[in-house]
Design an enzyme around this catalytic site. Structure first.
Site, PDB file in Angstrom:
ATOM      1  N   HIS A  72      40.126  33.110  33.434  1.00  0.00           N
ATOM      2  CA  HIS A  72      41.509  33.292  33.891  1.00  0.00           C
ATOM      3  C   HIS A  72      41.481  34.025  35.231  1.00  0.00           C
ATOM      4  O   HIS A  72      40.807  35.047  35.335  1.00  0.00           O
ATOM      5  CB  HIS A  72      42.244  34.149  32.871  1.00  0.00           C
ATOM      6  CG  HIS A  72      43.700  33.882  32.864  1.00  0.00           C
ATOM      7  ND1 HIS A  72      44.280  32.999  32.002  1.00  0.00           N
ATOM      8  CD2 HIS A  72      44.671  34.353  33.648  1.00  0.00           C
ATOM      9  CE1 HIS A  72      45.576  32.948  32.246  1.00  0.00           C
ATOM     10  NE2 HIS A  72      45.838  33.756  33.242  1.00  0.00           N
ATOM     11  N   TYR A 202      54.198  38.446  35.310  1.00  0.00           N
ATOM     12  CA  TYR A 202      54.898  39.740  35.240  1.00  0.00           C
ATOM     13  C   TYR A 202      56.291  39.509  35.831  1.00  0.00           C
ATOM     14  O   TYR A 202      56.416  39.191  37.017  1.00  0.00           O
ATOM     15  CB  TYR A 202      54.149  40.786  36.062  1.00  0.00           C
ATOM     16  CG  TYR A 202      52.746  41.069  35.566  1.00  0.00           C
ATOM     17  CD1 TYR A 202      51.625  40.596  36.239  1.00  0.00           C
ATOM     18  CD2 TYR A 202      52.542  41.805  34.406  1.00  0.00           C
ATOM     19  CE1 TYR A 202      50.345  40.842  35.776  1.00  0.00           C
ATOM     20  CE2 TYR A 202      51.257  42.069  33.931  1.00  0.00           C
ATOM     21  CZ  TYR A 202      50.164  41.581  34.620  1.00  0.00           C
ATOM     22  OH  TYR A 202      48.892  41.841  34.161  1.00  0.00           O
ATOM     23  N   PRO A 294      48.733  49.402  27.872  1.00  0.00           N
ATOM     24  CA  PRO A 294      48.246  48.016  27.982  1.00  0.00           C
ATOM     25  C   PRO A 294      48.721  47.324  29.267  1.00  0.00           C
ATOM     26  O   PRO A 294      48.450  46.156  29.491  1.00  0.00           O
ATOM     27  CB  PRO A 294      48.805  47.312  26.747  1.00  0.00           C
ATOM     28  CG  PRO A 294      49.872  48.172  26.229  1.00  0.00           C
ATOM     29  CD  PRO A 294      49.656  49.539  26.763  1.00  0.00           C
ATOM     30  N   LYS A 298      43.268  47.316  30.059  1.00  0.00           N
ATOM     31  CA  LYS A 298      42.035  48.082  30.290  1.00  0.00           C
ATOM     32  C   LYS A 298      41.428  48.675  29.023  1.00  0.00           C
ATOM     33  O   LYS A 298      40.228  48.922  28.973  1.00  0.00           O
ATOM     34  CB  LYS A 298      42.371  49.277  31.208  1.00  0.00           C
ATOM     35  CG  LYS A 298      42.744  48.861  32.616  1.00  0.00           C
ATOM     36  CD  LYS A 298      41.537  48.568  33.461  1.00  0.00           C
ATOM     37  CE  LYS A 298      41.933  48.140  34.858  1.00  0.00           C
ATOM     38  NZ  LYS A 298      41.197  46.961  35.274  1.00  0.00           N
ATOM     39  N   TYR A 389      42.269  45.361  39.088  1.00  0.00           N
ATOM     40  CA  TYR A 389      42.922  44.656  37.974  1.00  0.00           C
ATOM     41  C   TYR A 389      41.874  44.057  37.027  1.00  0.00           C
ATOM     42  O   TYR A 389      42.007  44.123  35.818  1.00  0.00           O
ATOM     43  CB  TYR A 389      43.788  43.541  38.585  1.00  0.00           C
ATOM     44  CG  TYR A 389      44.590  42.719  37.609  1.00  0.00           C
ATOM     45  CD1 TYR A 389      44.399  41.346  37.502  1.00  0.00           C
ATOM     46  CD2 TYR A 389      45.555  43.315  36.792  1.00  0.00           C
ATOM     47  CE1 TYR A 389      45.144  40.572  36.613  1.00  0.00           C
ATOM     48  CE2 TYR A 389      46.305  42.542  35.900  1.00  0.00           C
ATOM     49  CZ  TYR A 389      46.083  41.178  35.827  1.00  0.00           C
ATOM     50  OH  TYR A 389      46.819  40.421  34.945  1.00  0.00           O
TER      51      TYR A 389
HETATM   52  P1  FAS Z   1      40.302  50.698  17.886  1.00  0.00           P
HETATM   53  O1  FAS Z   1      41.609  51.363  17.581  1.00  0.00           O
HETATM   54  O2  FAS Z   1      40.268  49.242  18.213  1.00  0.00           O
HETATM   55  O3  FAS Z   1      39.303  50.896  16.626  1.00  0.00           O
HETATM   56  C1  FAS Z   1      39.266  52.119  15.940  1.00  0.00           C
HETATM   57  C2  FAS Z   1      38.819  51.791  14.506  1.00  0.00           C
HETATM   58  O4  FAS Z   1      38.607  53.025  13.804  1.00  0.00           O
HETATM   59  C3  FAS Z   1      39.887  51.023  13.745  1.00  0.00           C
HETATM   60  O5  FAS Z   1      39.321  49.879  13.150  1.00  0.00           O
HETATM   61  C4  FAS Z   1      40.380  52.016  12.695  1.00  0.00           C
HETATM   62  O6  FAS Z   1      40.720  51.404  11.464  1.00  0.00           O
HETATM   63  C5  FAS Z   1      39.151  52.894  12.505  1.00  0.00           C
HETATM   64  N1  FAS Z   1      39.464  54.255  12.036  1.00  0.00           N
HETATM   65  C6  FAS Z   1      40.457  55.077  12.445  1.00  0.00           C
HETATM   66  N2  FAS Z   1      40.404  56.244  11.771  1.00  0.00           N
HETATM   67  C7  FAS Z   1      39.324  56.157  10.922  1.00  0.00           C
HETATM   68  C8  FAS Z   1      38.741  57.032   9.965  1.00  0.00           C
HETATM   69  N3  FAS Z   1      39.260  58.235   9.742  1.00  0.00           N
HETATM   70  N4  FAS Z   1      37.643  56.621   9.281  1.00  0.00           N
HETATM   71  C9  FAS Z   1      37.105  55.387   9.498  1.00  0.00           C
HETATM   72  N5  FAS Z   1      37.629  54.491  10.393  1.00  0.00           N
HETATM   73  C10 FAS Z   1      38.718  54.898  11.091  1.00  0.00           C
HETATM   74  N6  FAS Z   1      43.827  46.735  25.449  1.00  0.00           N
HETATM   75  C11 FAS Z   1      43.483  45.870  26.440  1.00  0.00           C
HETATM   76  O7  FAS Z   1      42.430  46.070  27.083  1.00  0.00           O
HETATM   77  N7  FAS Z   1      44.263  44.781  26.745  1.00  0.00           N
HETATM   78  C12 FAS Z   1      45.385  44.489  26.036  1.00  0.00           C
HETATM   79  O8  FAS Z   1      46.048  43.475  26.304  1.00  0.00           O
HETATM   80  C13 FAS Z   1      45.778  45.365  24.972  1.00  0.00           C
HETATM   81  N8  FAS Z   1      46.879  45.078  24.227  1.00  0.00           N
HETATM   82  C14 FAS Z   1      47.172  45.884  23.179  1.00  0.00           C
HETATM   83  C15 FAS Z   1      48.277  45.564  22.380  1.00  0.00           C
HETATM   84  C16 FAS Z   1      48.588  46.364  21.300  1.00  0.00           C
HETATM   85  C17 FAS Z   1      49.775  45.987  20.446  1.00  0.00           C
HETATM   86  C18 FAS Z   1      47.794  47.513  20.986  1.00  0.00           C
HETATM   87  C19 FAS Z   1      48.120  48.409  19.810  1.00  0.00           C
HETATM   88  C20 FAS Z   1      46.706  47.828  21.763  1.00  0.00           C
HETATM   89  C21 FAS Z   1      46.389  47.021  22.865  1.00  0.00           C
HETATM   90  N9  FAS Z   1      45.280  47.297  23.672  1.00  0.00           N
HETATM   91  C22 FAS Z   1      44.947  46.481  24.712  1.00  0.00           C
HETATM   92  C23 FAS Z   1      44.464  48.474  23.437  1.00  0.00           C
HETATM   93  C24 FAS Z   1      43.405  48.193  22.368  1.00  0.00           C
HETATM   94  O9  FAS Z   1      42.843  46.925  22.560  1.00  0.00           O
HETATM   95  C25 FAS Z   1      42.372  49.310  22.405  1.00  0.00           C
HETATM   96  O10 FAS Z   1      42.122  49.753  23.731  1.00  0.00           O
HETATM   97  C26 FAS Z   1      41.053  48.943  21.764  1.00  0.00           C
HETATM   98  O11 FAS Z   1      41.312  48.466  20.472  1.00  0.00           O
HETATM   99  C27 FAS Z   1      40.162  50.189  21.766  1.00  0.00           C
HETATM  100  O12 FAS Z   1      39.057  49.971  20.956  1.00  0.00           O
HETATM  101  P2  FAS Z   1      38.460  51.162  20.057  1.00  0.00           P
HETATM  102  O13 FAS Z   1      38.305  52.361  20.905  1.00  0.00           O
HETATM  103  O14 FAS Z   1      37.305  50.583  19.341  1.00  0.00           O
HETATM  104  O15 FAS Z   1      39.635  51.559  19.037  1.00  0.00           O
END
Ligand code: FAS
Length: 392
Positions: A72, A202, A294, A298, A389
């Site tokens: 993309h 956007y 978001p 990033k 970006y």
């Molecule tokens: P994560 O939150 O993905 O993973 C953390 C894990 O730890 C989860 O599986 C959780 O269940 C587990 N956990 C938590 N507490 C625990 C505990 N006490 N014991 C055991 N496990 C536990 N980012 C982008 O780059 N681009 C986007 O377009 C984008 N869109 C998004 C849209 C939405 C609706 C949301 C909510 C987020 C978005 N994000 C986006 C951000 C998102 O992708 C995060 O940056 C990304 O998941 C970060 O990854 P982790 O740090 O691994 O955290």
């Protein structure tokens, strides 16, 4: 029970870290609060930066995204005054995004980690992280049967996201907490419909921001700026499509491909950075270390970047007895975290103008238009935009 590296959380951060450690023969255990089915279904990010693809490719973790991911390289800006698009493959460093839903990447990373003989316990919530200031930290977790278990380790990687527990183990006052509530909320939507245009779009509108991003051939992500505290269930599919058509100026640029709304949730734009992102034997990775809005896609990319840096540092320490990279982990990550935060902040102020007609709101909306005009007319600004970006 004991292992060398205890990893809390099986998101992009924890799974990339676990896979890289396993490949280097470092003993580790991933503990994940949710079920496998839940994490493999949780839709979030979708735009992978070139650096993320490099890390996954170099470590044998990119088969799925190379097969099903789509390149993309165009984003499109629409306002009441103009529409223009930027083809960022010809700008900045010429890098492009790979569109690959985060839940598909998580599915691939779990399969690969288990294939490598990794130990991953689902439905096992970590309740406590202890003695991170000693050389024998330990955690207490509760498994699916409700039994409490203690695990000893040499290091703990806090990969447990924005609501995790690991960072609470850091003594108050031992780290600086930078927080900012940007005061903006998005209704994050997943529509069962093909994308309506070839680009990320956007739309800047007096009614508020609207965004369009591909996720897969049959699902498209949309964002609608909404009021803080808005109830997503208060938005019917009809109301959502009417508002998207209005803000995307469908009457002027063509209708959107509509379909059932599969997911609707409100995401508040907040940033949070800890400094340092390590304390004693605890190392924070991804959203657990720094939360970013978001608006510039990033979050998941920062998580993968930090996971690679920490994996290399742990391997240097455990295999080559070289502690320096571990000591430098925060120093190596924070400048890139702040650069991503700065760009994300700039994007928020490009895409959103304050409501109202008081002097301040009118002035800030004029700044917003000036930003957009600079991006439209200046090639050097476009190069700078493209570098930030897509880059990390
Ligand atoms: P994560 O939150 O993905 O993973 C953390 C894990 O730890 C989860 O599986 C959780 O269940 C587990 N956990 C938590 N507490 C625990 C505990 N006490 N014991 C055991 N496990 C536990 N980012 C982008 O780059 N681009 C986007 O377009 C984008 N869109 C998004 C849209 C939405 C609706 C949301 C909510 C987020 C978005 N994000 C986006 C951000 C998102 O992708 C995060 O940056 C990304 O998941 C970060 O990854 P982790 O740090 O691994 O955290």
């Amino acid at each position: 029970d004991s292992t060398t590296v205890l990893i809390v959380g099986a998101g992009p951060a924890g799974l990339v870290l676990g896979n890289l450690l396993k490949a280097a023969g470092v003993d580790c255990l991933i503990l994940e609060r949710q079920s496998r089915a839940y994490v493999e279904r949780r839709a979030r990010a979708g735009f992978l930066a070139a650096n993320t693809v490099r890390i996954l490719e170099e470590n044998g973790l990119a088969a799925g995204l190379l097969r099903d991911g789509r390149q993309h390289d165009t984003c499109l800006f629409r306002s009441e005054h103009a529409e223009f698009e930027l083809k960022y493959s010809g700008l900045g460093r010429g890098e492009v995004h790979t569109v690959y839903p985060q839940q598909d990447l998580v599915r691939d990373l779990i399969a690969e980690f288990l294939d490598r003989g990794g130990e991953l316990r689902f439905e096992t919530a970590v309740a406590e992280v202890n003695d991170i200031g000693s050389d024998r930290p330990w955690i207490v977790c509760r498994n699916a049967d409700g039994e409490l278990q203690r695990w000893n380790g040499r290091y703990v990687a806090g990969c447990d996201g924005r609501h995790g527990v690991s960072r609470q183990a850091v003594p108050v006052g031992a780290v600086r907490q930078y927080r900012r509530d940007h005061g903006i909320s998005w209704l994050a939507l997943l529509a069962e419909a093909p994308q309506s245009m070839a680009a990320v779009a956007y739309a800047i509108h007096d009614e508020g921001f609207a965004g369009h991003m591909a996720r897969s051939a049959s699902v498209t992500r949309y964002y609608l700026q909404c009021a803080r505290g808005e109830d997503p269930q208060g938005w019917s599919d009809r109301r959502i499509w009417d508002e998207l058509q209005l803000r995307m100026q469908a009457d002027r640029y063509g209708p959107l491909h509509q379909g059932p709304i599969l997911e609707r949730r409100v995401v508040d734009m907040a940033s949070h950075v800890m400094d340092p992102i390590q304390y004693g034997r605890l190392f924070l990775v991804g959203d657990a270390a720094s939360l970013i809005s978001p608006s510039a896609a990033k979050g998941a990319n920062l998580a993968v970047m930090e996971a690679e840096i920490l994996a290399k540092a742990l391997i240097a320490d455990l295999r080559d007895d070289d502690e320096r990279p571990l000591a430098r982990y925060s120093e190596d990550c924070l400048p890139r975290i702040w650069r991503a935060q700065e760009f994300s902040h700039w994007m928020i102020n490009l895409l959103h103008g304050p409501a109202g007609n008081d002097d301040e709101a009118v002035f800030l909306r004029a700044l917003q238009r000036a930003r957009l005009e600079s991006l439209r007319n200046s090639r050097r600004h476009q190069d700078h935009f493209a570098e930030n970006y897509v880059g990390i």
